[in-house]
Design a protein around this motif. Structure first.
Motif, mmCIF file in Angstrom:
data_model
loop_
_atom_site.group_PDB
_atom_site.id
_atom_site.type_symbol
_atom_site.label_atom_id
_atom_site.label_comp_id
_atom_site.label_asym_id
_atom_site.label_seq_id
_atom_site.Cartn_x
_atom_site.Cartn_y
_atom_site.Cartn_z
ATOM 1 N N UNK A 125 0.807 -1.291 -0.015
ATOM 2 C CA UNK A 125 -0.014 0.038 0.046
ATOM 3 C C UNK A 125 0.914 1.204 0.113
ATOM 4 N N UNK A 126 1.895 1.201 0.880
ATOM 5 C CA UNK A 126 2.791 2.219 0.876
ATOM 6 C C UNK A 126 3.581 2.599 -0.621
ATOM 7 N N UNK A 127 3.785 1.496 -1.066
ATOM 8 C CA UNK A 127 4.646 1.571 -2.456
ATOM 9 C C UNK A 127 3.510 2.365 -3.548
ATOM 10 N N UNK A 128 2.470 1.719 -3.273
ATOM 11 C CA UNK A 128 1.176 2.356 -4.478
ATOM 12 C C UNK A 128 0.987 3.975 -4.007
ATOM 13 N N UNK A 129 1.208 4.403 -2.768
ATOM 14 C CA UNK A 129 0.990 5.471 -2.551
ATOM 15 C C UNK A 129 2.083 6.252 -2.849
ATOM 16 N N UNK A 130 3.192 5.794 -2.839
ATOM 17 C CA UNK A 130 4.491 6.741 -3.104
ATOM 18 C C UNK A 130 4.517 6.785 -4.609
ATOM 19 N N UNK A 165 8.366 8.446 -9.562
ATOM 20 C CA UNK A 165 8.360 7.174 -10.056
ATOM 21 C C UNK A 165 8.826 6.188 -9.230
ATOM 22 N N UNK A 166 8.402 4.981 -9.214
ATOM 23 C CA UNK A 166 8.883 3.777 -8.127
ATOM 24 C C UNK A 166 9.247 2.534 -8.938
ATOM 25 N N UNK A 176 3.209 -8.851 -13.343
ATOM 26 C CA UNK A 176 1.864 -8.784 -14.234
ATOM 27 C C UNK A 176 0.830 -7.744 -13.867
ATOM 28 N N UNK A 177 1.115 -6.960 -12.407
ATOM 29 C CA UNK A 177 0.214 -6.147 -12.133
ATOM 30 C C UNK A 177 0.916 -4.753 -11.782
ATOM 31 N N UNK A 178 2.152 -4.635 -11.473
ATOM 32 C CA UNK A 178 2.613 -3.442 -11.154
ATOM 33 C C UNK A 178 3.048 -2.762 -12.436
ATOM 34 N N UNK A 179 2.385 -1.262 -12.637
ATOM 35 C CA UNK A 179 2.262 -0.802 -13.744
ATOM 36 C C UNK A 179 3.576 0.316 -13.842
ATOM 37 N N UNK A 180 4.297 0.623 -12.801
ATOM 38 C CA UNK A 180 5.161 1.275 -12.897
ATOM 39 C C UNK A 180 6.583 0.534 -13.173
ATOM 40 N N UNK A 181 7.795 1.219 -12.834
ATOM 41 C CA UNK A 181 8.994 0.325 -13.340
ATOM 42 C C UNK A 181 9.400 -0.919 -12.704
ATOM 43 N N UNK A 182 9.951 -1.935 -13.189
ATOM 44 C CA UNK A 182 10.293 -3.168 -12.592
ATOM 45 C C UNK A 182 11.865 -3.464 -13.114
ATOM 46 N N UNK A 183 12.462 -3.774 -12.113
ATOM 47 C CA UNK A 183 14.090 -4.004 -12.129
ATOM 48 C C UNK A 183 13.968 -5.523 -12.218
ATOM 49 N N UNK A 232 6.943 -5.553 -26.893
ATOM 50 C CA UNK A 232 6.943 -4.232 -26.551
ATOM 51 C C UNK A 232 6.693 -3.881 -25.031
ATOM 52 N N UNK A 233 6.844 -4.613 -23.927
ATOM 53 C CA UNK A 233 6.423 -4.490 -22.627
ATOM 54 C C UNK A 233 7.321 -2.992 -22.263
ATOM 55 N N UNK A 234 6.692 -2.189 -21.557
ATOM 56 C CA UNK A 234 7.180 -1.070 -20.949
ATOM 57 C C UNK A 234 7.711 -1.005 -19.579
#
Length: 292
Positions: free
Chosen positions: A181-186, A191-192, A206-213, A232-234
């Protein structure tokens, strides 16, 4: 993982060809023996999800090469070369001297730096941040990696300072993986990028829309990630887990595919870490000859 200047966190300096946290040594050898001397491809494909990550990564890579995937991406040349890696600055005050070393190199590529934070007193790190921002070129990109070490008040204080900072690429794993929840709010403020969260909760891939390492060797069979990048995954960033030469070849190829996608960014590939010698070559035939 990134190219090191002046050091880095101990957890990111571990070497080896297997994935951290995955079975190795006798357990890995037992898994290989468990496959038998011969196995049908269909049976091998069914077995892959249950194998140790390092073994699944190796076998999935080999199957992709047998199927000609590198040639599809790279044409006659096959494997693609990775773009320039991000530069990892050491934690603490040493970051400032290391940054000056990096700036003196005058690299022709746009500079991306990653600084390890949450490693000392927050007040001191905030002071060093100001000095870093004073010296960082306007064209550079900045990644701040807390490795889940901040609490919410600290993370949101940094986010407030950096909101609107054009050079900030992301805060990397600013909160513990359990604080979703904190990560989503941040992520609504700055950008996280998730790192450890993706290994703790793989469904976030498959669900996180921000950046993924994304560290392919941590994920087992690399073909699903390969397909993501082809399609073409972003907002993916490809990072090393300190693989051998053959593993590095695949990770570099995936980093090149990412750079051709809709959100190109510098990978984290720790250039220069790999020992010399034929066992660390990227040519399978040379590796096999050396092993024999």
């Amino acid at each position: 993982m990134s190219h090191w200047v002046g050091g880095g966190g101990a957890a990111e300096r571990r070497g080896g060809g297997a994935c951290w946290g995955s079975p190795a040594g006798p357990d890995l050898a037992a898994a290989i023996r468990g496959l038998g001397e011969t196995i049908e491809r269909s049976d091998l494909e069914l077995a892959l999800p249950g194998l140790p990550l390092a073994l699944a990564f190796a076998l999935g890579s080999a199957l992709a090469e047998l199927d000609g995937w590198p040639a599809v991406d790279g044409g006659a040349g096959g494997w693609l070369a990775a773009p320039a890696s991000a530069v990892l600055l050491p934690a603490g005050a040493a970051m400032l001297d290391s940054l000056e070393q990096v700036l003196a190199l005058k690299s022709p590529s746009p500079l991306t730096v990653k600084w390890k934070v949450a490693a000392g007193a927050d007040g001191r790190e905030r002071q060093w941040l100001e000095r870093l921002l004073q010296r960082l070129p306007a064209t550079a990109r900045l990644r701040l990696d807390a490795n889940g070490g901040w609490d919410r008040p600290t993370a949101f204080a940094w986010a407030q300072r950096l909101a609107g900072e054009a050079r900030l690429e992301w805060l990397e794993q600013p909160l513990a993986p359990s604080d979703q929840d904190g990560l989503l709010e941040l992520a609504a403020a700055v950008p996280v990028a998730l790192d450890e969260s993706l290994r703790t909760f793989p469904e976030l891939r498959t669900t996180w829309n921000g950046w993924q390492v994304r560290r392919p060797a941590f994920e087992g069979d690399p073909r699903p990630l390969w397909l993501e990048l082809r399609q073409g995954a972003s907002r993916r960033m490809i990072s090393t887990a300190l693989e051998t030469g053959l593993g590095q070849r695949l990770v570099a190829h995936l980093a090149a595919l990412q750079a051709l996608g809709p959100t190109p960014t510098a990978p984290g590939l720790a250039p220069g870490w790999c020992p010399g010698g034929p066992l660390f070559e990227s040519d399978p035939e040379r590796v096999w000859e050396a092993a024999m």
